[in-house]
Design a protein around this motif. Structure first.
Motif, PDB file in Angstrom:
ATOM      1  N   GLN A   1       1.147  -1.019   0.153  1.00  0.00           N
ATOM      2  CA  GLN A   1       0.308   0.195  -0.206  1.00  0.00           C
ATOM      3  C   GLN A   1       0.855   1.527   0.095  1.00  0.00           C
ATOM      4  O   GLN A   1       0.498   2.336  -0.856  1.00  0.00           O
ATOM      5  CB  GLN A   1      -0.973  -0.116   0.831  1.00  0.00           C
ATOM      6  CG  GLN A   1      -1.983   0.837   1.220  1.00  0.00           C
ATOM      7  CD  GLN A   1      -2.544   0.773   2.812  1.00  0.00           C
ATOM      8  OE1 GLN A   1      -2.255   0.320   3.627  1.00  0.00           O
ATOM      9  NE2 GLN A   1      -4.111   1.681   2.121  1.00  0.00           N
ATOM     10  N   ALA A   2       2.125   1.437   0.578  1.00  0.00           N
ATOM     11  CA  ALA A   2       2.841   2.521   0.453  1.00  0.00           C
ATOM     12  C   ALA A   2       3.701   2.589  -0.956  1.00  0.00           C
ATOM     13  O   ALA A   2       4.246   3.771  -0.893  1.00  0.00           O
ATOM     14  CB  ALA A   2       3.945   2.562   1.805  1.00  0.00           C
ATOM     15  N   GLU A   3       3.332   1.326  -1.264  1.00  0.00           N
ATOM     16  CA  GLU A   3       3.900   2.434  -2.801  1.00  0.00           C
ATOM     17  C   GLU A   3       3.209   2.723  -3.493  1.00  0.00           C
ATOM     18  O   GLU A   3       3.787   3.272  -4.380  1.00  0.00           O
ATOM     19  CB  GLU A   3       4.245   0.349  -3.482  1.00  0.00           C
ATOM     20  CG  GLU A   3       5.298  -0.252  -2.642  1.00  0.00           C
ATOM     21  CD  GLU A   3       6.409   0.035  -3.655  1.00  0.00           C
ATOM     22  OE1 GLU A   3       6.557   0.795  -4.306  1.00  0.00           O
ATOM     23  OE2 GLU A   3       7.545  -0.458  -2.399  1.00  0.00           O
ATOM     24  N   VAL A   4       1.802   2.438  -3.030  1.00  0.00           N
ATOM     25  CA  VAL A   4       0.919   3.138  -4.371  1.00  0.00           C
ATOM     26  C   VAL A   4       1.232   5.312  -2.907  1.00  0.00           C
ATOM     27  O   VAL A   4       0.604   6.361  -3.522  1.00  0.00           O
ATOM     28  CB  VAL A   4      -0.551   2.806  -3.807  1.00  0.00           C
ATOM     29  CG1 VAL A   4      -1.779   3.748  -4.616  1.00  0.00           C
ATOM     30  CG2 VAL A   4      -0.312   1.651  -5.061  1.00  0.00           C
ATOM     31  N   THR A   5       0.573   4.736  -1.836  1.00  0.00           N
ATOM     32  CA  THR A   5       0.107   6.119  -0.933  1.00  0.00           C
ATOM     33  C   THR A   5       1.801   7.538  -0.970  1.00  0.00           C
ATOM     34  O   THR A   5       1.251   8.244  -0.244  1.00  0.00           O
ATOM     35  CB  THR A   5      -0.551   5.722   0.722  1.00  0.00           C
ATOM     36  OG1 THR A   5       0.611   4.958   0.533  1.00  0.00           O
ATOM     37  CG2 THR A   5      -1.980   4.612  -0.164  1.00  0.00           C
ATOM     38  N   HIS A   6       2.853   6.550  -0.530  1.00  0.00           N
ATOM     39  CA  HIS A   6       4.047   7.532  -0.492  1.00  0.00           C
ATOM     40  C   HIS A   6       5.293   7.656  -1.269  1.00  0.00           C
ATOM     41  O   HIS A   6       6.229   6.749  -1.141  1.00  0.00           O
ATOM     42  CB  HIS A   6       4.497   7.180   0.438  1.00  0.00           C
ATOM     43  CG  HIS A   6       3.795   6.642   2.185  1.00  0.00           C
ATOM     44  ND1 HIS A   6       2.331   6.145   2.146  1.00  0.00           N
ATOM     45  CD2 HIS A   6       3.296   7.943   3.232  1.00  0.00           C
ATOM     46  CE1 HIS A   6       2.368   6.648   3.311  1.00  0.00           C
ATOM     47  NE2 HIS A   6       2.682   7.337   3.758  1.00  0.00           N
ATOM     48  N   HIS A   7       4.059   7.717  -2.895  1.00  0.00           N
ATOM     49  CA  HIS A   7       5.119   7.894  -4.273  1.00  0.00           C
ATOM     50  C   HIS A   7       6.515   6.654  -3.887  1.00  0.00           C
ATOM     51  O   HIS A   7       7.714   7.364  -4.010  1.00  0.00           O
ATOM     52  CB  HIS A   7       6.327   9.439  -4.083  1.00  0.00           C
ATOM     53  CG  HIS A   7       6.620  10.168  -3.110  1.00  0.00           C
ATOM     54  ND1 HIS A   7       7.628   9.088  -2.699  1.00  0.00           N
ATOM     55  CD2 HIS A   7       6.618  10.425  -2.070  1.00  0.00           C
ATOM     56  CE1 HIS A   7       8.080  10.223  -1.674  1.00  0.00           C
ATOM     57  NE2 HIS A   7       7.799  10.944  -0.660  1.00  0.00           N
ATOM     58  N   GLY A   8       6.000   5.738  -4.067  1.00  0.00           N
ATOM     59  CA  GLY A   8       6.916   4.224  -3.870  1.00  0.00           C
ATOM     60  C   GLY A   8       7.472   4.255  -4.772  1.00  0.00           C
ATOM     61  O   GLY A   8       9.283   3.857  -5.559  1.00  0.00           O
ATOM     62  N   LEU A   9       7.203   4.302  -6.418  1.00  0.00           N
ATOM     63  CA  LEU A   9       7.443   4.129  -7.684  1.00  0.00           C
ATOM     64  C   LEU A   9       8.302   5.211  -7.957  1.00  0.00           C
ATOM     65  O   LEU A   9       9.106   4.640  -8.992  1.00  0.00           O
ATOM     66  CB  LEU A   9       6.389   4.733  -8.492  1.00  0.00           C
ATOM     67  CG  LEU A   9       6.758   4.514 -10.455  1.00  0.00           C
ATOM     68  CD1 LEU A   9       7.127   2.885 -10.792  1.00  0.00           C
ATOM     69  CD2 LEU A   9       5.660   4.272 -11.256  1.00  0.00           C
ATOM     70  N   ARG A  10       8.306   6.965  -8.196  1.00  0.00           N
ATOM     71  CA  ARG A  10       9.409   7.497  -7.872  1.00  0.00           C
ATOM     72  C   ARG A  10      10.520   7.128  -7.151  1.00  0.00           C
ATOM     73  O   ARG A  10      11.237   7.295  -7.517  1.00  0.00           O
ATOM     74  CB  ARG A  10       8.448   9.451  -7.381  1.00  0.00           C
ATOM     75  CG  ARG A  10       9.462  10.465  -7.982  1.00  0.00           C
ATOM     76  CD  ARG A  10       8.913  11.585  -7.224  1.00  0.00           C
ATOM     77  NE  ARG A  10       8.566  11.676  -6.151  1.00  0.00           N
ATOM     78  CZ  ARG A  10       7.805  12.217  -5.720  1.00  0.00           C
ATOM     79  NH1 ARG A  10       6.559  13.342  -6.321  1.00  0.00           N
ATOM     80  NH2 ARG A  10       7.705  12.512  -4.745  1.00  0.00           N
ATOM     81  N   SER A  11      10.149   6.892  -5.818  1.00  0.00           N
ATOM     82  CA  SER A  11      11.598   6.441  -4.977  1.00  0.00           C
ATOM     83  C   SER A  11      12.217   5.242  -5.284  1.00  0.00           C
ATOM     84  O   SER A  11      13.642   6.034  -5.283  1.00  0.00           O
ATOM     85  CB  SER A  11      11.495   6.563  -3.658  1.00  0.00           C
ATOM     86  OG  SER A  11      10.274   5.129  -3.144  1.00  0.00           O
ATOM     87  N   ARG A  12      11.786   4.273  -6.059  1.00  0.00           N
ATOM     88  CA  ARG A  12      11.754   2.897  -6.806  1.00  0.00           C
ATOM     89  C   ARG A  12      13.231   3.626  -7.990  1.00  0.00           C
ATOM     90  O   ARG A  12      14.016   2.948  -8.315  1.00  0.00           O
ATOM     91  CB  ARG A  12      11.150   2.289  -6.934  1.00  0.00           C
ATOM     92  CG  ARG A  12      10.665   1.166  -5.667  1.00  0.00           C
ATOM     93  CD  ARG A  12       9.376   0.331  -5.621  1.00  0.00           C
ATOM     94  NE  ARG A  12       9.632  -1.149  -4.798  1.00  0.00           N
ATOM     95  CZ  ARG A  12      10.137  -1.663  -4.822  1.00  0.00           C
ATOM     96  NH1 ARG A  12      11.056  -2.469  -5.573  1.00  0.00           N
ATOM     97  NH2 ARG A  12       9.721  -2.010  -3.893  1.00  0.00           N
TER      98      ARG A  12
END
Length: 189
Positions: free
Chosen positions: A138-149
């Motif tokens: 869920q944090a991947e979606v709500t806490h800019h997970g893609l951008r940080s990855r």
């Protein structure tokens, strides 16, 4: 220092350094050391007041390596080995040396078995674990997970494509097994 035709300056003497830097060389002269009056050198005194330390009581048989004749004086007691994972851990310690790969592979397998046991134990409770919120999906979606990855200064960028499979595959496998079991039970009934 590059080679030049000029001679490099010589190192300063201890007296020059002591005059220029306050406290320089405090360990050179015992009279300059602030702790000297409290220090007493006794080569026979090791600082310990015991020959062997008091041993922690062993409330159940603890796992220990076959290289050692006894446990250390203090050892961990927070997670006693239990269930199938505990049996695998006991086997690793009882049969194999720490220098053998089988010892460590069994301990790794015991950790995986413990993870499965914990997941099964959670499913049997009234409040099972939530794989969406408790695995970080869920944090991947709500806490800019893609951008940080996708930042290129991360060391783990190479295996990001595997993460969904590693996290999601056990849950997908569990769903498939439950569906197959339910179908088989329905056919038999």
């Amino acid at each position: 220092m590059p080679y030049t035709p000029h001679k490099p300056p010589l190192a300063e003497s201890s007296e020059d350094l002591r005059a220029r830097i306050p406290g320089w060389g405090a360990d050179a002269d015992r009279a300059d050391r602030p702790s000297v009056p409290r220090e007493r050198f006794d080569p026979t005194f090791a600082g310990a007041h015991w020959e062997h330390p008091d041993r922690q009581p062993e409330k159940w048989p603890r796992e220990r390596s076959v290289e050692h004749t006894r446990l250390p004086p203090v050892f961990g007691t927070t997670c006693p080995p239990a269930g199938l994972s505990g049996t695998v851990r006991k086997l690793a310690y009882a049969r194999y040396s720490e220098g053998q790969a089988a010892h460590w592979l069994l301990l790794i397998a015991a950790d995986r078995v413990d993870a499965v046991e914990s997941a099964l134990r959670s499913m049997l409770t009234l409040r099972p674990d939530n794989p969406i919120t408790q695995t970080g999906v869920q944090a991947e979606v709500t806490h800019h997970g893609l951008r940080s990855r996708l930042r290129h200064d991360r060391a783990d960028v190479k295996h990001h494509w595997m993460d969904p499979f590693i996290v999601g595959a056990p849950w997908a496998l569990a769903v498939v097994l439950v569906v197959r079991t339910v179908r088989r039970v329905r056919r038999l009934a």
